[in-house]
Design an enzyme around this catalytic site. Structure first.
Site, PDB file in Angstrom:
ATOM      1  N   PHE A 192      21.991  36.227  34.883  1.00 10.02           N
ATOM      2  CA  PHE A 192      21.781  36.381  33.449  1.00 10.02           C
ATOM      3  C   PHE A 192      21.322  37.825  33.198  1.00 10.02           C
ATOM      4  CE2 PHE A 192      19.187  36.020  29.584  1.00 10.02           C
ATOM      5  CZ  PHE A 192      20.027  35.274  28.770  1.00 10.02           C
ATOM      6  N   SER A 194      19.150  39.561  31.744  1.00 13.23           N
ATOM      7  CA  SER A 194      17.768  40.037  31.819  1.00 13.23           C
ATOM      8  C   SER A 194      17.123  39.823  33.187  1.00 13.23           C
ATOM      9  CB  SER A 194      16.922  39.346  30.747  1.00 13.23           C
ATOM     10  OG  SER A 194      16.787  37.972  31.055  1.00 13.23           O
ATOM     11  N   LYS A 195      17.820  39.203  34.120  1.00 10.15           N
ATOM     12  CA  LYS A 195      17.233  38.993  35.451  1.00 10.15           C
ATOM     13  C   LYS A 195      17.182  40.316  36.222  1.00 10.15           C
ATOM     14  CE  LYS A 195      17.444  34.557  34.560  1.00 10.15           C
ATOM     15  NZ  LYS A 195      16.430  33.541  34.483  1.00 10.15           N
ATOM     16  N   ASN A 196      16.424  40.342  37.317  1.00  7.93           N
ATOM     17  CA  ASN A 196      16.256  41.635  37.984  1.00  7.93           C
ATOM     18  C   ASN A 196      17.542  42.140  38.631  1.00  7.93           C
ATOM     19  OD1 ASN A 196      15.721  39.651  40.062  1.00  7.93           O
ATOM     20  ND2 ASN A 196      14.966  41.327  41.339  1.00  7.93           N
TER      21      ASN A 196
END
Ligand SMILES: *Cc1c(COP(=O)(O)O)cnc(C)c1O
Length: 375
Positions: A192, A194-196
């Site tokens: 996704f 916004s994940k790192n």
């Protein structure tokens, strides 16, 4: 967004991916262009190469790219044979998808409370949650910090339980020198945005060392078939998009440097906020190499919402992960269980702006505003 603008009060987002997009744009555009030129949009070479590169990076035998982290959890549970009536132990302090996946396959989520220092599953409570129906445990490596895997694996071995790791927030994180997501039977990753490690759309992946589980996952992602038009199972359409795979392949070589950037940003927050008694800073355990997907503090004395509002007045965005623990969400409320630590933390937690390239001056302004607000 101009990077210099970030330090200006009025515009501090909770996550700024514009630095990364700007830096990698030429490579990303050419990766997308080459997909268009090749014209293979589903399960093309980029998906295969990405799977190989992730497996190599994690040090695991198989990586199966999927459509989302949620699908990774559902497909893992099904691949492991978890279904109707089985109980799966997990944490109530996570994104809803962890529990949703358990319910999705017909199993029952059983929550154990969390450790207030790490926000992760309190492994001391695991044994008391066991019943005859327990089939699996899903630890979540929340906010980028590994759950304490040794006691989890030990209990699982003793009681023949499956362990599915939810690694959606911790790509590249480690537990005692091993990459998280490679310790249990299967590891579930999310890309996704916004994940790192984020794509520019949805994406996910399962990692495993077990050839049979990998084969099950491969079948489940493509309508239950290994061979086209020869369906052996009821499965899904859950393939990682070729364009997203091409983008992720540009980003993967940077993940260590980005995780290190987050780690340094966390060290700066610790220094800037350290001796301030209105808040409790996140604890980094010895066993874990924390990737700080979030930098989540606890605000004491019922002042969290007030602090969040004050920060916003100064243009500083923050997030509350999670405003309600999963067992208190409408869909699970009728379970009527009580998880005192998770419930208390849900009214104390506040996630501060963090991203790999966040500047010290930005963090300084955030820290000063926090001190001034809580004084
Ligand atoms: C984001 C997330 C998921 C779900 O991943 P998606 O790719 O959004 O489906 C699952 N578990 C946790 C802990 C997450 O943070």
């Amino acid at each position: 967004m101009d990077r210099r603008e970030i330090a200006v009060p009025g515009k501090i987002p909770v996550l700024d991916i514009s630095c990364e997009v700007q830096a990698l744009k030429p490579q990303i555009m050419s990766a997308i262009e080459s997909v268009l030129d090749r014209g293979a949009f589903i399960m093309g070479q980029n998906v295969k190469d990405f799977e190989r590169e992730v497996a190599e990076y994690l040090g695991v035998n198989y990586a199966v790219a999927l459509n989302s982290g949620t699908d990774a959890l559902v497909i893992s549970l099904l691949a492991c044979g978890i279904g109707e009536g089985d109980e799966v132990i997990t944490t109530p302090f996570t994104f809803f998808a962890t529990a949703e996946a358990i319910s999705q396959v017909g199993a029952i989520p059983v929550f154990v409370d969390i450790d207030p220092d790490t926000y992760n599953m309190d492994t001391n409570l695991l044994e008391s949650a066991l019943t005859e129906k327990t089939k699996a445990i899903i630890p979540v490596h929340l906010f980028g910090q590994s759950a304490d895997m040794d006691p989890i694996m030990e209990l699982a071995r003793l009681h023949h339980l499956i362990v599915v790791e939810d690694v959606a927030q911790a790509f590249g994180g480690e537990y005692k020198g091993r990459k998280v997501g490679t310790i249990g039977d299967m590891g579930c990753f999310s890309f996704f945005p916004s994940k790192n490690l984020g794509a520019y759309g949805d994406g996910g992946l399962v990692a495993t060392n077990d050839p049979d589980l990998a084969e099950q996952a491969v079948m489940l992602r493509a309508h239950g078939s290994k061979k086209k038009y020869y369906n052996e199972l009821i499965g899904f359409n859950s393939r990682l998009d070729e364009i997203q795979a091409a983008i992720l392949r540009v980003k993967l070589p940077h993940i260590d440097e980005w995780n290190e950037g987050r780690h340094q940003a966390a060290a700066r927050y610790r220094r800037l906020l350290g001796e301030f008694e209105g808040i409790i800073l996140p604890v980094e355990e010895q066993y874990s190499s924390h990737v700080y997907h979030q930098y989540t503090i606890r605000v004491r004395n019922g002042k969290r919402d007030e602090l969040q509002a004050r920060l916003l007045e100064e243009g500083i965005s923050t997030m509350i992960y999670y405003p309600l623990p999963v067992h208190q969400l409408p869909v699970y409320r009728s379970m009527n269980v009580s998880m005192p630590v998770a419930e208390r933390l849900s009214i104390e937690v506040l996630s501060l702006p963090i991203w790999p390239q966040i500047e010290e001056s930005t963090q300084q302004f955030i820290a000063e505003t926090i001190r001034a607000s809580l004084y």
